[in-house]
Design an enzyme around this catalytic site. Structure first.
Site, PDB file in Angstrom:
ATOM      1  N   SER A  22     -11.925   6.085  -8.007  1.00  0.00           N
ATOM      2  CA  SER A  22     -10.692   5.498  -7.471  1.00  0.00           C
ATOM      3  C   SER A  22      -9.780   5.011  -8.591  1.00  0.00           C
ATOM      4  O   SER A  22      -8.726   4.448  -8.332  1.00  0.00           O
ATOM      5  CB  SER A  22     -11.030   4.336  -6.522  1.00  0.00           C
ATOM      6  OG  SER A  22     -11.868   3.408  -7.161  1.00  0.00           O
ATOM      7  N   HIS A 155      23.947   3.927  25.716  1.00  0.00           N
ATOM      8  CA  HIS A 155      23.797   5.386  25.890  1.00  0.00           C
ATOM      9  C   HIS A 155      24.707   6.152  24.925  1.00  0.00           C
ATOM     10  O   HIS A 155      25.133   7.259  25.233  1.00  0.00           O
ATOM     11  CB  HIS A 155      24.117   5.823  27.324  1.00  0.00           C
ATOM     12  CG  HIS A 155      23.481   4.962  28.374  1.00  0.00           C
ATOM     13  ND1 HIS A 155      22.209   5.175  28.846  1.00  0.00           N
ATOM     14  CD2 HIS A 155      23.932   3.848  29.019  1.00  0.00           C
ATOM     15  CE1 HIS A 155      21.921   4.249  29.752  1.00  0.00           C
ATOM     16  NE2 HIS A 155      22.948   3.419  29.867  1.00  0.00           N
ATOM     17  N   SER A 276      27.177  18.482  -1.958  1.00  0.00           N
ATOM     18  CA  SER A 276      26.501  19.724  -1.586  1.00  0.00           C
ATOM     19  C   SER A 276      26.670  20.719  -2.717  1.00  0.00           C
ATOM     20  O   SER A 276      27.697  20.728  -3.394  1.00  0.00           O
ATOM     21  CB  SER A 276      27.130  20.268  -0.306  1.00  0.00           C
ATOM     22  OG  SER A 276      26.913  21.659  -0.208  1.00  0.00           O
ATOM     23  N   LYS A 282      31.845  18.204   0.787  1.00  0.00           N
ATOM     24  CA  LYS A 282      30.821  17.344   1.384  1.00  0.00           C
ATOM     25  C   LYS A 282      30.559  16.062   0.598  1.00  0.00           C
ATOM     26  O   LYS A 282      30.534  16.040  -0.619  1.00  0.00           O
ATOM     27  CB  LYS A 282      29.497  18.114   1.476  1.00  0.00           C
ATOM     28  CG  LYS A 282      29.471  19.131   2.580  1.00  0.00           C
ATOM     29  CD  LYS A 282      29.501  18.443   3.930  1.00  0.00           C
ATOM     30  CE  LYS A 282      28.664  19.152   4.959  1.00  0.00           C
ATOM     31  NZ  LYS A 282      27.279  19.165   4.844  1.00  0.00           N
ATOM     32  N   ASN A 284      27.586  13.428   1.388  1.00  0.00           N
ATOM     33  CA  ASN A 284      26.494  13.255   2.350  1.00  0.00           C
ATOM     34  C   ASN A 284      25.827  11.877   2.267  1.00  0.00           C
ATOM     35  O   ASN A 284      25.684  11.318   1.184  1.00  0.00           O
ATOM     36  CB  ASN A 284      25.429  14.326   2.116  1.00  0.00           C
ATOM     37  CG  ASN A 284      25.966  15.716   2.379  1.00  0.00           C
ATOM     38  OD1 ASN A 284      26.834  15.898   3.233  1.00  0.00           O
ATOM     39  ND2 ASN A 284      25.468  16.684   1.639  1.00  0.00           N
ATOM     40  N   GLU A 289      19.679   8.929   5.212  1.00  0.00           N
ATOM     41  CA  GLU A 289      18.813   9.958   5.796  1.00  0.00           C
ATOM     42  C   GLU A 289      17.395   9.860   5.237  1.00  0.00           C
ATOM     43  O   GLU A 289      16.405  10.012   5.960  1.00  0.00           O
ATOM     44  CB  GLU A 289      19.384  11.348   5.529  1.00  0.00           C
ATOM     45  CG  GLU A 289      20.620  11.626   6.381  1.00  0.00           C
ATOM     46  CD  GLU A 289      21.347  12.914   5.996  1.00  0.00           C
ATOM     47  OE1 GLU A 289      20.804  13.716   5.207  1.00  0.00           O
ATOM     48  OE2 GLU A 289      22.472  13.109   6.486  1.00  0.00           O
ATOM     49  N   TYR A 316     -19.642  -3.175   4.153  1.00  0.00           N
ATOM     50  CA  TYR A 316     -18.846  -2.254   3.342  1.00  0.00           C
ATOM     51  C   TYR A 316     -19.329  -0.814   3.483  1.00  0.00           C
ATOM     52  O   TYR A 316     -20.533  -0.546   3.514  1.00  0.00           O
ATOM     53  CB  TYR A 316     -18.897  -2.652   1.854  1.00  0.00           C
ATOM     54  CG  TYR A 316     -18.108  -1.693   0.986  1.00  0.00           C
ATOM     55  CD1 TYR A 316     -16.746  -1.850   0.822  1.00  0.00           C
ATOM     56  CD2 TYR A 316     -18.733  -0.593   0.381  1.00  0.00           C
ATOM     57  CE1 TYR A 316     -16.012  -0.933   0.069  1.00  0.00           C
ATOM     58  CE2 TYR A 316     -18.010   0.319  -0.374  1.00  0.00           C
ATOM     59  CZ  TYR A 316     -16.644   0.132  -0.527  1.00  0.00           C
ATOM     60  OH  TYR A 316     -15.912   1.034  -1.263  1.00  0.00           O
ATOM     61  N   GLN A 321     -12.460   2.634   0.714  1.00  0.00           N
ATOM     62  CA  GLN A 321     -11.697   2.907  -0.503  1.00  0.00           C
ATOM     63  C   GLN A 321     -10.379   3.614  -0.150  1.00  0.00           C
ATOM     64  O   GLN A 321      -9.413   3.553  -0.916  1.00  0.00           O
ATOM     65  CB  GLN A 321     -12.548   3.778  -1.439  1.00  0.00           C
ATOM     66  CG  GLN A 321     -11.860   4.192  -2.702  1.00  0.00           C
ATOM     67  CD  GLN A 321     -12.839   4.772  -3.714  1.00  0.00           C
ATOM     68  OE1 GLN A 321     -13.627   4.055  -4.289  1.00  0.00           O
ATOM     69  NE2 GLN A 321     -12.795   6.077  -3.899  1.00  0.00           N
TER      70      GLN A 321
HETATM   71  N1  ARG Z   1     -13.648   1.638  -5.485  1.00  0.00           N
HETATM   72  C1  ARG Z   1     -14.323   0.948  -4.440  1.00  0.00           C
HETATM   73  C2  ARG Z   1     -13.336   0.654  -3.292  1.00  0.00           C
HETATM   74  O1  ARG Z   1     -12.173   0.766  -3.526  1.00  0.00           O
HETATM   75  C3  ARG Z   1     -14.888  -0.338  -4.967  1.00  0.00           C
HETATM   76  C4  ARG Z   1     -16.070  -0.838  -4.221  1.00  0.00           C
HETATM   77  C5  ARG Z   1     -17.245  -0.041  -4.512  1.00  0.00           C
HETATM   78  N2  ARG Z   1     -18.404  -0.541  -3.865  1.00  0.00           N
HETATM   79  C6  ARG Z   1     -19.447   0.226  -3.651  1.00  0.00           C
HETATM   80  N3  ARG Z   1     -20.422  -0.344  -3.004  1.00  0.00           N
HETATM   81  N4  ARG Z   1     -19.492   1.457  -4.014  1.00  0.00           N
HETATM   82  O2  ARG Z   1     -13.689   0.351  -2.203  1.00  0.00           O
END
Ligand code: ARG
Length: 462
Positions: A22, A155, A276, A282, A284, A289, A316, A321
């Site tokens: 991560s 409307h 454009s 144009k 825009n 948007e 957990y 994650q």
């Molecule tokens: N990168 C993990 C997350 O964002 C951190 C926690 C990891 N915990 C574990 N038990 N693997 O959730």
């Protein structure tokens, strides 16, 4: 360095490492991770779980890492699993033995729960302050335009006359509620999960109230399983952010309409418009948007988060994650949109004369013509029918109600007298609407004063 290599006999597959990691996205909370670790070791030393010397070495080490990341001299190594592993690895490399004591009485589960809360808390404050700035721009437009008449629509058909101040005021109220929602969420989430361990607390005599206080939380969370498994605050927040985007999207839609050649109610500043590649004429409204378009992205984050969480058993699980990328994307998207929208509104020109002309030529004063008859004793249902005939007459002649002669009025109903013109003038129509919340100048001035007081008293949500 892996935090968990001990019980394994084989290297992890390279693809598994990549899939599992991560660090590419959680590196954005390095600061919060370090802040949490400093609080944790301060508490460990106070409780006699680690020595004062180790504490000092760890804190100095962590502060050094923080400085080096900020100055750019320490690059975050994205071959590490996550930001927690990276910081612990660098710390141990730099200070040796004491670095290995940092994680005493802690799990990455409570660590990541803490980091995400610290990061989110800061984002809530920042998003709120951007919404606040937008509201300041709106109140400014409101103050200047209590007598800028425009048609109010239902409307998408012209309905009754209002003012630009009144129209902007509707969005002001929406953003006020948005800020209240952010404030509620902040208050509900601001309890500290640190010390919950993996799921069942720890056997060390941690002082959770103390770390909560060091980190500016109202207190410690009360169930360690819930602490590591709770993502409710993100769901609530994504819902509040979706609502902000919905408001911005509706506002954008109106700006896009008003900016069209058919309406010409506004002129978006050159700095906030685009051209454009093929049609030279144009100009825009791309910003509006894009804001409207990006709304879908934030709704998507909310749906993803709800769906990710729906089947997860306590406590957990790695699914969680997934909370980060989509939440971060929502934060970035909302901040960008509010900011750009504010700039666009600060520089936009309102074509008051076009708006007023449009009000006049849309029979927006028809209700007031009927009210005139009612005030002269005609039952409302009959008055409604008489004014319907007036409108038909005008459509046929391509004129406004104000353009009819008194004879023409009298031919349809003898009740009409000279004062009908004043009764249906746009200014009278608006000014007679005096109940609180209505567009009449007196009512609007009162609301503007109340809202200016609100802005003064609520600069931040906490
Ligand atoms: N990168 C993990 C997350 O964002 C951190 C926690 C990891 N915990 C574990 N038990 N693997 O959730």
């Amino acid at each position: 360095m892996k935090l968990w290599g001990g019980r394994f006999t084989k290297e992890t597959d390279q693809l598994v490492n990549q899939f599992n990691a991560s660090i590419s996205f959680d590196q954005r909370f390095y600061k919060q991770d370090i802040r949490g670790s400093v609080a944790h070791v301060t508490m460990l030393a106070k409780q006699g779980i680690i020595s004062e010397e180790d504490k000092t070495a760890i804190i100095d080490g962590l502060n050094g890492i923080l400085n080096d990341i900020e100055s750019g001299s320490l690059k975050i190594d994205d071959t590490q699993e996550d930001i927690h592993s990276f910081i612990e690895a660098v710390l141990t490399e730099r200070i040796g033995e004491p670095g290995k004591r940092l994680h005493t009485g802690r799990s990455r589960n409570d660590q990541v729960a803490l980091d995400m809360k610290l990061y989110t808390r800061d984002e809530i404050i920042e998003i709120d302050s951007l919404v606040y700035e937008l509201m300041c721009v709106l109140i400014d437009i409101m103050e200047k335009n209590t007598e800028t008449f425009m048609p109010g629509f239902t409307h998408l058909q012209k309905a009754q006359p209002i003012t630009l101040a009144h129209h902007m005021g509707a969005y002001f109220e929406m953003f006020k509620r948005d800020r209240q929602r952010l404030s509620d969420i902040y208050k509900r989430m601001n309890y500290c999960p640190l010390g919950s361990g993996a799921l069942a607390g720890t056997t060390y005599p941690l002082d959770r109230e103390y770390t909560a206080e060091l980190l500016d939380f109202y207190g410690a969370t009360l169930n360690s399983m819930d602490s590591v498994a709770d993502r409710d605050y993100l769901i609530e927040l994504l819902s509040a952010l979706s609502t902000i985007m919905m408001h911005l999207s509706r506002f954008s839609e109106e700006i896009i309409l008003w900016n069209s050649n058919e309406y010409k109610f506004v002129e978006i500043d050159d700095a906030y418009s685009t051209g454009s590649s093929i049609m030279p004429q144009k100009k825009n409204p791309d910003i509006a948007e894009l804001v409207r378009g990006k709304t879908g992205r934030v709704y998507g984050a909310l749906m993803s988060m709800l769906t990710t969480m729906k089947g997860i058993p306590l406590a957990y699980n790695k699914d969680m994650q997934e909370d980060k990328e989509l939440t971060f994307d929502a934060f970035d998207t909302v901040k960008g949109c509010v900011n750009l929208f504010t700039g666009m509104m600060k520089t936009i020109q309102f074509n008051a004369d076009v708006m007023e002309k449009s009000t006049r030529h849309g029979f927006t004063n028809a209700t007031d013509a009927a009210d005139y008859l009612v005030n002269h004793g005609v039952p409302f249902r009959d008055a409604h029918g008489i004014v319907g005939q007036l409108v038909l007459f005008c459509i046929d002649k391509n004129i406004a109600l104000d353009d009819m002669t008194l004879e023409e009025y009298k031919a349809i109903s003898p009740v009409f007298e000279e004062d009908i013109y004043d009764a249906i003038s746009i200014k009278t129509c608006v000014d007679k609407r005096i109940t609180i919340g209505a567009p009449g100048k007196d009512a609007m001035d009162k609301v503007i004063t109340l809202n200016k007081d609100y802005l003064k008293a609520n600069k931040t949500i906490v």
